[in-house]
Design an enzyme around this catalytic site. Structure first.
Site, PDB file in Angstrom:
ATOM      1  CG  ASP A 357      12.660  13.988  24.631  1.00 53.01           C
ATOM      2  OD1 ASP A 357      11.740  14.243  23.822  1.00 53.01           O
ATOM      3  OD2 ASP A 357      12.447  13.672  25.823  1.00 53.01           O
ATOM      4  CB  SER A 443       3.733   1.977  34.414  1.00 48.76           C
ATOM      5  OG  SER A 443       3.352   3.131  33.775  1.00 48.76           O
ATOM      6  CG  HIS A 464       7.592  -1.020  35.890  1.00 53.24           C
ATOM      7  ND1 HIS A 464       6.639  -1.452  36.782  1.00 53.24           N
ATOM      8  CD2 HIS A 464       7.299   0.275  35.651  1.00 53.24           C
ATOM      9  CE1 HIS A 464       5.817  -0.458  37.070  1.00 53.24           C
ATOM     10  NE2 HIS A 464       6.196   0.606  36.403  1.00 53.24           N
ATOM     11  CG  ASN A 514       2.024  -0.244  38.879  1.00 57.59           C
ATOM     12  OD1 ASN A 514       2.516   0.151  39.935  1.00 57.59           O
ATOM     13  ND2 ASN A 514       2.355   0.256  37.709  1.00 57.59           N
TER      14      ASN A 514
END
Ligand code: NAD
Length: 738
Positions: A357, A443, A464, A514
């Site tokens: 990170d 996404s 994904h 989605n």
């Protein structure tokens, strides 16, 4: 010692034959025609051999058996379909006879005159448990890995080899129904408490204990073959049964909305079977099983939830000829909500993870998420302390990209922002070794666009994940325009390593899952705007077979995210790409009411502190004039949900996004729970036939909007009476080769 292909038989000095089931070349024992033939021969041989006093049957594998080979059941469908056209009567009779084969074999074992004991060393499911229940004694190991279940209902059928009759004669009716209608797994001790096994012992005591039962004089007669036998609780005509049976169909209906013929058949088999002698009861079960096998639900569920799922899991879409990659180290960049869990599932699969990170604090926080998940799993008995420690030792938090230099694969899960992702792609590629793969967990951003930032777009792919990552079994693998075969193979090797089911789709806005989910939620917005009471919207969706209502689902994914997506769609495709009333509704929820969904405890539902349960936000009803519930046709609501999703799935096929119907079906069930009894979004269309589906679309389009208009592909399929599995035959290539 006799030699069989799938069994070994060794008789000891006490005259006890130990039958060990160990199918060559298979990781798990299953019932096939050959196995049944051999078991039949073993029963004959042990009866004929006067030296044999009794038989112990066990498995040579770590599991006992997974039950019937469902491919065998699939071939029964094919046979039935072929024969039905010529003569439906004989086709049904043939199916009935085939179905009775296993029942007859187990009954033969049960009445052979010598005692049989099943020594259950590991997971024992379906037909294997039915066989064990036909044995006169059952001993199970107390190992944590032992799971005992009749899970047939989950693939649209039910225990049809005596299971419904034997369980209901051993356990009380309520527990029996609960076990079979849910397909739940029992631990060995729970199975003993239900009277389904006689003894639970240490793993190394399993065979001695089973043999001892025979030495102690185990009677080779099932309880129900003894004079005066009564089922636990006294059978059907008792006061307790008078409490149970009138309520049972209502309870089942509440749980399944009448969508699962297999579940209902269990009730019928037990209720009717307990009133007649055992052999007649077996016939009743055989008849219902034959009937259920002829349903579209059974056919579609077995195809999608067993066969296709297994084929996709084994790499049906993996490019042939690319050697398997054994992933040693995976990098995850972005240790937030998704990245932290991706790191955890990767480490749990035995792969070392570098979790990166922006700074060490954020990276450590990501690892802490893994610690929480480990703790939870230890608490639930799913992991041992040592396993937990080992998983965590594989996750190395870092803020230094140089640590990624020897990773085989790097997955980015940073903010959903093109610029942030561009910087990360460039920084990772600086250090990444040649041949390593870069995957994005975006996404919404098309993969081909993101790959433009890469120096090696052939090594760039989308993987994904769905939230919660540790629970969701699906991953959507997205091919950019330039993604190479080798990259796809590595991505699929990774998905297989973390034991998830992949679907491979081409690049598009929202990919497959989605796109469909957005249609589901959009339909609920339409219904709200029409004034359909919110509770009716949610209930209709559940009655249609969806596990979560669209408003509850929207709360889970966050309503502000829906607003973001609507705004991004307008920015990219113009005002006409969305319904302005949807924008009005969603922006009112977010910007005016401050209702973001589950994450701020305020969405379409209110989320009070536990243990209180969520409930629909009462104010929602004041948004639009409300219709009276009596004036709304629930059936139409149900159809609207399923049809709008199925139409979107059909569009993805027409656009070449999804190229294999198995992926649309499995993806729709695992990704968002599309009514499993249909076998998935395309099987829903195939099941009713394209012609009928097109007519239904036209009817809905006339009343509820042009988004229901059937597409040209569907019109063409209707005209030619085609199915998705026929027109886009997933096995076409294999057939060519053959
Ligand atoms: P998040 O905000 O929880 O996590 C993002 C993390 O990335 C943060 O920890 C942030 O510090 C880190 N980060 C940002 N810039 C970075 C940089 N330059 N270098 C290293 N780390 C950096 O977001 P999230 O919900 O985990 O989403 C991450 C990605 O996953 C997004 O692309 C999102 O679209 C996608 N996704 C999310 C979901 C979901 O349900 N939230 C589901 C599927 C995919």
């Amino acid at each position: 010692m006799n030699t069989y292909k799938n069994f070994t038989v060794r008789t000891d000095a006490d005259g006890i034959a130990l039958v060990t089931w160990d199918m060559p070349g298979k990781s798990m024992n299953v019932f096939t025609e050959e196995v049944m033939d051999e078991l039949n021969a073993i029963v004959d041989a042990t009866v004929a051999d006067t030296a044999v006093k009794g038989v112990v049957i066990t498995s040579g594998k770590s599991t006992f058996s997974g039950g019937a080979d469902l491919s065998m059941i699939k071939s029964m469908f094919t046979l039935y379909q072929q024969e039905k056209a010529a003569n439906p009567q004989t086709a049904a009779q043939k199916l009935f006879d085939l179905v009775g084969r296993m029942t007859g074999l187990f009954r033969k074992l049960e009445t052979c005159g010598k005692p049989w004991v099943s020594a259950i060393n590991g997971t024992c499911m379906g037909g294997a448990l039915e066989m064990s229940l036909a044995c006169h004694g059952r001993v199970a190991s107390n190992a944590k890995s032992v799971k005992i279940a009749l899970p047939e209902v989950k693939v649209g059928i039910f225990p049809g080899a005596g299971g419904t009759q034997r369980v209901a004669r051993l356990a009380d009716a309520q527990s029996a129904l609960q076990m079979m209608t849910t397909g739940q797994s029992l631990s060995a001790s729970r199975a003993k408490a239900m009277n389904l096994v006689h003894q639970v012992v240490e793993p190394d005591q399993l065979i001695p204990a089973a043999k001892q039962m025979i030495k102690d004089g185990l009677k080779p007669v099932a309880p129900w073959d003894e004079k005066g036998f009564k089922a636990p609780g006294g059978g059907i005509w008792t006061p307790a049964s008078a409490q149970l049976w009138p309520a049972a169909p209502a309870i089942l209906r509440r749980e399944t909305a009448g969508n699962y013929p297999g579940a209902l058949a269990i009730l019928k088999c037990v209720y009717e079977g307990l009133q007649v002698p055992f052999d007649t009861a077996l016939k009743i079960e055989q008849r219902y099983f034959t009937q259920v096998l002829q349903t579209t639900e059974a056919f579609s569920m077995i195809r999608s939830l067993f066969i296709s799922m297994q084929e996709l899991g084994k790499g049906a879409r993996r490019p042939a000829g690319v050697p398997k990659t054994d992933l040693k180290k995976v990098g995850v960049v972005g240790a937030g909500f998704m990245g932290a869990s991706i790191a955890y599932v990767t480490a749990a699969a035995g792969i070392d993870v570098i979790l990166i990170d922006r700074d060490m604090d954020a990276a450590n926080k990501g690892k802490a998420t893994g610690e929480g998940l480990v703790k939870e799993s230890i608490g639930k008995g799913r992991l041992t302390q040592e396993e937990g420690v080992a998983i965590l030792s594989r996750i190395t938090p870092s803020a230094d990209y140089a640590d990624l230099k020897d990773a085989n694969l790097v997955i980015e899960a940073v903010f959903e922002d093109r610029e942030v992702k561009k910087d990360v792609i460039e920084a990772v590629e600086e250090v990444l070794s040649e041949g390593a793969i870069f995957a994005s967990n975006t996404s919404t951003l098309p993969i081909t666009g993101l790959a433009k930032n890469s120096k090696r777009p052939e090594n760039f792919i989308g993987i994904h994940f769905f939230s919660p990552v540790e629970k969701m079994m699906l991953t959507e693998v997205i091919l950019g325009k330039e993604t190479g075969d080798n990259t796809l193979a590595v991505a699929l090797d990774y998905v297989a390593a973390i034991k998830k089911t992949p679907i491979v789709v081409n690049d598009t806005r929202g990919f497959f899952v989605n796109r469909c989910v957005l249609r589901y939620m959009a339909e609920s917005y339409d219904m709200l705007i029409e004034g359909v009471p919110p509770a009716m919207i949610e209930n209709a969706a559940k009655m249609a077979g969806m596990p979560v209502g669209p408003l509850a689902l929207n709360d889970e994914v966050a309503i502000d995210l829906s607003l973001k997506i609507l705004k991004a769609t307008v920015a990219d495709l113009g005002e006409k790409a969305i319904d302005p009333r949807h924008m009005e509704l969603v922006s009112r929820m977010v910007e005016k009411e401050g209702r973001f969904g589950r994450k701020n405890s305020k969405g379409f539902y209110d989320y009070p502190a536990k243990p209180a349960k969520k409930s629909l936000w009462p104010e929602l009803k004041s948004f639009y004039p409300q219709k009276k519930a009596e004036g709304v046709d629930v059936n139409t609501l149900k159809q609207r949900f399923l049809v709008t999703i199925a139409l979107e799935a059909a569009r993805t096929v027409e656009e070449g996004i999804v190229t294999d119907p198995r992926e649309a079906d499995v993806g729709s069930i695992l990704g968002f729970g599309f009514a499993p009894y249909t076998g998935g979004a395309l099987s829903y269309i195939d099941g009713m036939g394209a012609k009928k589906f097109v007519e239904l679309c036209e009817t809905l389009a006339a009343s509820y909007g042009l988004h229901f208009k059937p597409t040209s592909l569907l019109n063409d399929m209707a005209a030619k009476d085609e199915t998705f599995y026929g027109r886009f035959d997933p096995y076409a290539k294999e057939k060519e080769v053959a």
